[in-house]
Write an enzyme that holds these catalytic residues in place. Sequence first.
Site, PDB file in Angstrom:
ATOM      1  CB  THR A 270      -0.885  -0.038   1.255  1.00 32.45           C
ATOM      2  OG1 THR A 270      -1.846  -1.062   1.077  1.00 32.45           O
ATOM      3  CG2 THR A 270      -1.606   1.273   1.502  1.00 32.45           C
TER       4      THR A 270
ATOM      5  CB  VAL B 167     -13.331  -3.026   1.668  1.00 31.97           C
ATOM      6  CG1 VAL B 167     -12.747  -1.636   1.885  1.00 31.97           C
ATOM      7  CG2 VAL B 167     -14.109  -3.083   0.359  1.00 31.97           C
TER       8      VAL B 167
ATOM      9  N   GLY C 129      -0.557  -2.385   6.235  1.00 34.09           N
ATOM     10  CA  GLY C 129      -0.444  -3.608   7.019  1.00 34.09           C
ATOM     11  C   GLY C 129      -1.701  -4.442   6.879  1.00 34.09           C
TER      12      GLY C 129
HETATM   13  N1  ASP Z   1      -3.728  -2.327   4.445  1.00 33.44           N
HETATM   14  C1  ASP Z   1      -3.924  -2.885   3.133  1.00 33.44           C
HETATM   15  C2  ASP Z   1      -5.175  -3.716   3.137  1.00 33.44           C
HETATM   16  O1  ASP Z   1      -5.413  -4.412   4.107  1.00 33.44           O
HETATM   17  C3  ASP Z   1      -2.794  -3.740   2.662  1.00 33.44           C
HETATM   18  C4  ASP Z   1      -1.449  -3.039   2.660  1.00 33.44           C
HETATM   19  O2  ASP Z   1      -1.173  -2.227   3.534  1.00 33.44           O
HETATM   20  O3  ASP Z   1      -0.635  -3.334   1.759  1.00 33.44           O
HETATM   21  O4  ASP Z   1      -5.893  -3.722   2.171  1.00 33.44           O
END
Ligand code: ASP
Length: 335
Positions: free
Chosen positions: A195, A224, A247
């Site tokens: 992300t 989501v 995360g």
């Molecule tokens: N937080 C994001 C999600 O759970 C994933 C990420 O941080 O890469 O969709």
Amino acid sequence: MSFSTTPAVIAIHGGAGTLSRASISPEQQARYRAALDEILRSAQASLADGAAAIDVVTEAVRQLEECPLFNAGRGAVYTADARHELDACVMRGSDLAAGAVAGVRTLRNPILAARAVMEAGEAGGPVLLIGDGAERFAAEHGCETVAPEWFDTPERLAQLHAMQATDSTALDHDGASQLAPTVPAPLDERDKFGTVGAVALDAHGHLAAATSTGGMTNKRPGRVGDSPLVGAGCYANDRTVAVSCTGVGEAFMRGLAAYDVSALVEYVGLPLRFAAKRVVMDKLPPLGGRGGLIAVDARGNVALPFNTEGMYRGWARVGEAPVSAIYADEAGPEQ
Ligand code: ASP
């Protein structure tokens, strides 16, 4: 136009996870650092020109979305049915205006769609739009649409196939979270959260935050995470902080991670770095919350804590050289 005496600052992230020197080649490291530096320099120049924090974080995240190294926009991870479902959120600290989209498949830059939702929401409209409705709204508001295949990259597809072949029950890329804290996490490119996000304090004393993601590899269609949710993966309030998270989304949602940092600053009076660390190191791990966050407060303090091996991150104050970092042993802005 008023200018505060606090130097404007931008911080960005490109995800956290089991990033170690042994698992990333020097060439890959250089590519990531160069990408972070370029985006930091462009944001720093805008802040020096007096640009608003909300514009700077939107543009920084748009650039991160365009970069296939990161799991947002082009280069996003795949769902279990080998498609892409993208989420994004943007928030302005001066008036708590926010906009978000979730589960979109044809918007080239989900962050621009989130921004369009925010602008429309100022007239009493919605804060979060999902799926087809979000795509129709964004197209009507001038956002570029692309074929869903535009987001495809062979690297992400290989990650999906590897996930599906190795462990059909560990649907996310966080196998290491199931290990005891003392057991080192496996060095695995799949165990990484890509992300992207940006937070900024501008020369006028205003804060803003933006977050964008493809979610988690092999996620259930329709799932989501925290990224598009105000207070979970993204939050900004001029009275306290701007925060963008990365995360295991479910834990960040249940812990209201981004807002929790703000609440610790506002109600407990904790300095930013203690508030941010408390959330990432103490509050999220019992929920399975591997990951990290970036935060800047109204005084220009920056905190970038993470509880994984590494986090792609960087910050730049106006008038100072930008700094980008990947590993835990690299010095942070508060040192
Ligand atoms: N937080 C994001 C999600 O759970 C994933 C990420 O941080 O890469 O969709």
